[in-house]
Design a protein around this motif. Structure first.
Motif, PDB file in Angstrom:
ATOM      1  N   UNK A  20      -4.334  15.393 -14.420  1.00  0.00           N
ATOM      2  CA  UNK A  20      -5.439  14.448 -14.367  1.00  0.00           C
ATOM      3  C   UNK A  20      -6.777  15.161 -14.525  1.00  0.00           C
ATOM      4  N   UNK A  21      -6.902  16.312 -13.871  1.00  0.00           N
ATOM      5  CA  UNK A  21      -8.136  17.094 -13.998  1.00  0.00           C
ATOM      6  C   UNK A  21      -8.349  17.544 -15.431  1.00  0.00           C
ATOM      7  N   UNK A  22      -7.276  17.997 -16.059  1.00  0.00           N
ATOM      8  CA  UNK A  22      -7.369  18.460 -17.442  1.00  0.00           C
ATOM      9  C   UNK A  22      -7.771  17.321 -18.370  1.00  0.00           C
ATOM     10  N   UNK A  23      -7.175  16.152 -18.165  1.00  0.00           N
ATOM     11  CA  UNK A  23      -7.498  14.988 -18.991  1.00  0.00           C
ATOM     12  C   UNK A  23      -8.977  14.610 -18.815  1.00  0.00           C
ATOM     13  N   UNK A  24      -9.447  14.644 -17.549  1.00  0.00           N
ATOM     14  CA  UNK A  24     -10.850  14.313 -17.264  1.00  0.00           C
ATOM     15  C   UNK A  24     -11.788  15.283 -17.967  1.00  0.00           C
ATOM     16  N   UNK A  25     -11.468  16.591 -17.889  1.00  0.00           N
ATOM     17  CA  UNK A  25     -12.304  17.602 -18.522  1.00  0.00           C
ATOM     18  C   UNK A  25     -12.340  17.407 -20.036  1.00  0.00           C
ATOM     19  N   UNK A  26     -11.156  17.169 -20.616  1.00  0.00           N
ATOM     20  CA  UNK A  26     -11.083  16.962 -22.069  1.00  0.00           C
ATOM     21  C   UNK A  26     -11.878  15.726 -22.474  1.00  0.00           C
ATOM     22  N   UNK A  27     -11.753  14.658 -21.674  1.00  0.00           N
ATOM     23  CA  UNK A  27     -12.487  13.415 -21.968  1.00  0.00           C
ATOM     24  C   UNK A  27     -14.000  13.646 -21.908  1.00  0.00           C
ATOM     25  N   UNK A  28     -14.454  14.305 -20.817  1.00  0.00           N
ATOM     26  CA  UNK A  28     -15.879  14.592 -20.673  1.00  0.00           C
ATOM     27  C   UNK A  28     -16.381  15.461 -21.815  1.00  0.00           C
ATOM     28  N   UNK A  29     -15.603  16.475 -22.175  1.00  0.00           N
ATOM     29  CA  UNK A  29     -15.999  17.373 -23.257  1.00  0.00           C
ATOM     30  C   UNK A  29     -16.084  16.631 -24.580  1.00  0.00           C
ATOM     31  N   UNK A  30     -15.136  15.714 -24.814  1.00  0.00           N
ATOM     32  CA  UNK A  30     -15.166  14.943 -26.062  1.00  0.00           C
ATOM     33  C   UNK A  30     -16.405  14.059 -26.132  1.00  0.00           C
ATOM     34  N   UNK A  31     -16.813  13.506 -24.971  1.00  0.00           N
ATOM     35  CA  UNK A  31     -18.041  12.700 -24.933  1.00  0.00           C
ATOM     36  C   UNK A  31     -19.269  13.550 -25.250  1.00  0.00           C
ATOM     37  N   UNK A  32     -19.306  14.768 -24.683  1.00  0.00           N
ATOM     38  CA  UNK A  32     -20.444  15.655 -24.915  1.00  0.00           C
ATOM     39  C   UNK A  32     -20.513  16.098 -26.376  1.00  0.00           C
ATOM     40  N   UNK A  33     -19.334  16.393 -26.954  1.00  0.00           N
ATOM     41  CA  UNK A  33     -19.302  16.802 -28.361  1.00  0.00           C
ATOM     42  C   UNK A  33     -19.741  15.650 -29.273  1.00  0.00           C
ATOM     43  N   UNK A  34     -19.324  14.424 -28.903  1.00  0.00           N
ATOM     44  CA  UNK A  34     -19.758  13.254 -29.681  1.00  0.00           C
ATOM     45  C   UNK A  34     -21.268  13.074 -29.564  1.00  0.00           C
ATOM     46  N   UNK A  35     -21.805  13.352 -28.358  1.00  0.00           N
ATOM     47  CA  UNK A  35     -23.248  13.259 -28.138  1.00  0.00           C
ATOM     48  C   UNK A  35     -23.987  14.292 -28.986  1.00  0.00           C
ATOM     49  N   UNK A  36     -23.422  15.497 -29.064  1.00  0.00           N
ATOM     50  CA  UNK A  36     -24.040  16.550 -29.877  1.00  0.00           C
ATOM     51  C   UNK A  36     -24.030  16.170 -31.358  1.00  0.00           C
ATOM     52  N   UNK A  37     -22.902  15.649 -31.807  1.00  0.00           N
ATOM     53  CA  UNK A  37     -22.783  15.245 -33.209  1.00  0.00           C
ATOM     54  C   UNK A  37     -23.772  14.132 -33.532  1.00  0.00           C
ATOM     55  N   UNK A  38     -23.892  13.163 -32.590  1.00  0.00           N
ATOM     56  CA  UNK A  38     -24.838  12.059 -32.807  1.00  0.00           C
ATOM     57  C   UNK A  38     -26.270  12.573 -32.840  1.00  0.00           C
ATOM     58  N   UNK A  39     -26.573  13.591 -31.999  1.00  0.00           N
ATOM     59  CA  UNK A  39     -27.915  14.166 -31.981  1.00  0.00           C
ATOM     60  C   UNK A  39     -28.300  14.737 -33.327  1.00  0.00           C
TER      61      UNK A  39
END
Length: 508
Positions: A20-39
């Motif tokens: 569950x922790x790993x899934x949460x980290x991966x999910x958060x990281x994917x959101x941040x990477x999407x935010x970077x790409x959108x930037x």
């Protein structure tokens, strides 16, 4: 469940928790990477200076007094606007031209949820950071607190606080030694705001030792700026667990304790009088009276939480920004003796034999007012502000930013823009002659912001700047300390890394 079953089940639960922790980290990281790409995608039509892939542009700001020079250098290369990255995921489009500023400041877009979020723990959801219907309601409730009938009696209180400061300066008058100005002015403006807005005599200027509230404000301002520049601290949990987070909470307790004490004492005084007319029959109304008695169309007042947020906001805005403005005004006049003398001659003619300044005198010193405005241009007390777009915004040159973008307004960049201001580094108060003002965009000079979210206390601030400047020049000749020039740094409020030093002599 017996002991054997527990031994078998525990590793499975541990494994599930890890997954569950790993899934949460991966999910958060994917959101941040999407935010970077959108930037990158959102700012594609805005070229800017190259940044580090991890730190962005943060490491190019050394906090050494030369950061604003770097911004102006980039502003020359990238007219109107350019992107600035603070860490790998947060991008602001930094605008520095009046035509762009007009578009953002005449809109109703809210303050950004990034930088301003960091100060909410300190000043709450007050007028500075709130948005939507809450902001409209509070703005309407607070506006009567800045009516000229309320501001008028403040002039004498400001004069009294200024005189205390000037009396303390007598020990510097005949020494020909420079002294640091900002600390004295901060105490004076705190004393003034407490007397004017809260009818509270603190004696903070005459008490020995460092004032705890001012020390806390300095600490909070530094830590908010540090958090903004340190991208791991953008995460609330990481900042909370850090040593800097501990320091921030400690300083917040000091600041909140100060404002809560002021509110508590006033509530005790107002137990008998519930209406403004009853209060006004005994003394002049102040800002806190109006806050406590304010009612909307439904006869609802401010909650205790909202009340403290507005008091915290005005306590900070009303003393810290004004102290920055006043300190740099006196510094500018010390560097420009010819303009200083013109101001002194004008003030002497208006005040005649009076040792104080009155409400009616404030509009009789136009040259001094122009010098104040010129200082605010070169050294804006609030060097920047930010908004977050809720809908696409198209600027004057056709470039568009989509909803969700963060837009930073560089007040310093606008005020020093060579395409707007000829010889911007030269102190020239005649820029503010009416005929010269009419030739410029009204958004070329925005020390108090502009539009619907302009500074509600700007008249209060201008009055205090006039009072302090007039009484100081009436009493002292100011001289620049050429060995210690200010190294200005961006904080919530403009500050100098090495203080602001001047020399004084009594006027003969």
């Amino acid at each position: 469940m017996d002991f054997t079953e527990a031994l078998v089940t525990w590793p499975r639960m541990h494994h599930l928790f890890a997954v569950l922790c790993l899934v949460t980290v991966v999910y958060k990281l994917s959101l941040l990477l999407a935010k970077r790409k959108a930037g990158f995608s959102n700012t594609e039509c805005f070229p800017g200076p190259p940044g580090h892939w991890l730190f962005g542009h943060v490491r190019q700001f050394k906090q050494d007094g030369k950061d604003f020079d770097k911004l102006l250098e980039w502003a020359k290369q990238y007219p109107y606007a350019f992107p600035l990255w603070f860490g790998p995921f947060t991008c602001f489009v930094n605008i520095h031209h009046p035509d762009y500023v007009k578009t953002i400041l005449t809109s109703t877009e809210p303050k950004d949820d990034m930088a301003y979020r960091f100060i909410k723990t300190w000043i709450g959801d007050g007028l500075l950071v709130s948005s939507g219907q809450k902001w409209f309601r509070h703005r309407r409730l607070l506006t009567p607190g800045f009516h000229y009938d309320v501001l008028k009696p403040y002039v004498k209180l400001m004069s009294d606080s200024t005189k205390i400061m000037l009396d303390k300066w007598e020990c510097y008058g005949d020494t020909n030694k420079s002294f640091e100005l900002f600390e004295h002015v901060s105490l004076m403006t705190l004393d003034s705001i407490l007397k004017c807005a809260f009818s509270h005599n603190s004696n903070c200027q005459t008490e020995s030792g460092t004032n705890a509230y001012i020390k806390a404000v300095y600490e909070l301002s530094y830590l908010v700026n540090l958090r903004f520049r340190t991208f791991p601290y953008h995460n609330d949990l990481i900042f909370y667990l850090s040593p800097h987070g501990f320091r921030f909470r400690k300083a917040c307790r000091v600041a909140h304790g100060h404002t809560e004490d002021v509110i508590r004492k006033r509530k005790e005084e107002l137990k008998e009088e519930k209406e403004l007319d009853q209060i006004q029959a005994k003394r002049n109304l102040d800002f806190l009276d109006i806050l406590l008695c304010a009612r909307d169309e439904s006869q609802q007042g401010l909650s205790d939480e909202d009340l403290r947020a507005e008091v915290d906001t005005f306590m900070f805005e009303g003393h810290d920004t004004t102290s920055s403005g006043i300190a740099f005004i006196l510094y500018c006049l010390s560097c420009n003796p010819e303009h200083q003398q013109k101001c002194r001659d004008e003030i002497t003619e208006v005040l005649q034999d009076k040792d104080t300044i009155e409400w009616e005198d404030l509009n009789k010193i136009p040259y001094t007012t122009m010098c104040i405005k010129e200082s605010l241009r070169i050294y804006p007390p609030v060097p920047g502000m930010a908004r977050q777009l809720t809908k696409p915004m198209t600027f004057c040159d056709g470039r568009t930013l989509p909803a969700g973008c963060l837009v930073g307004t560089s007040v310093y960049g606008i005020h020093m823009n060579e395409t707007v201001w000829e010889n911007p580094y030269v102190f020239d108060p005649l820029r503010f002659l009416p005929e010269n003002v009419s030739k410029r965009s009204p958004h070329a000079f925005v020390p108090f912001s502009a539009g619907s979210r302009n500074c509600i206390g700007q008249n209060f601030a201008m009055n205090e700047m006039k009072v302090v400047t007039a009484l100081t020049l009436r009493r002292y000749q100011l001289t620049e300390d050429t060995t210690c020039k200010p190294k200005i740094i961006p904080r919530l409020v403009l500050r100098s890394l090495n203080g602001i030093h001047i020399k004084i002599q009594p006027v003969v």
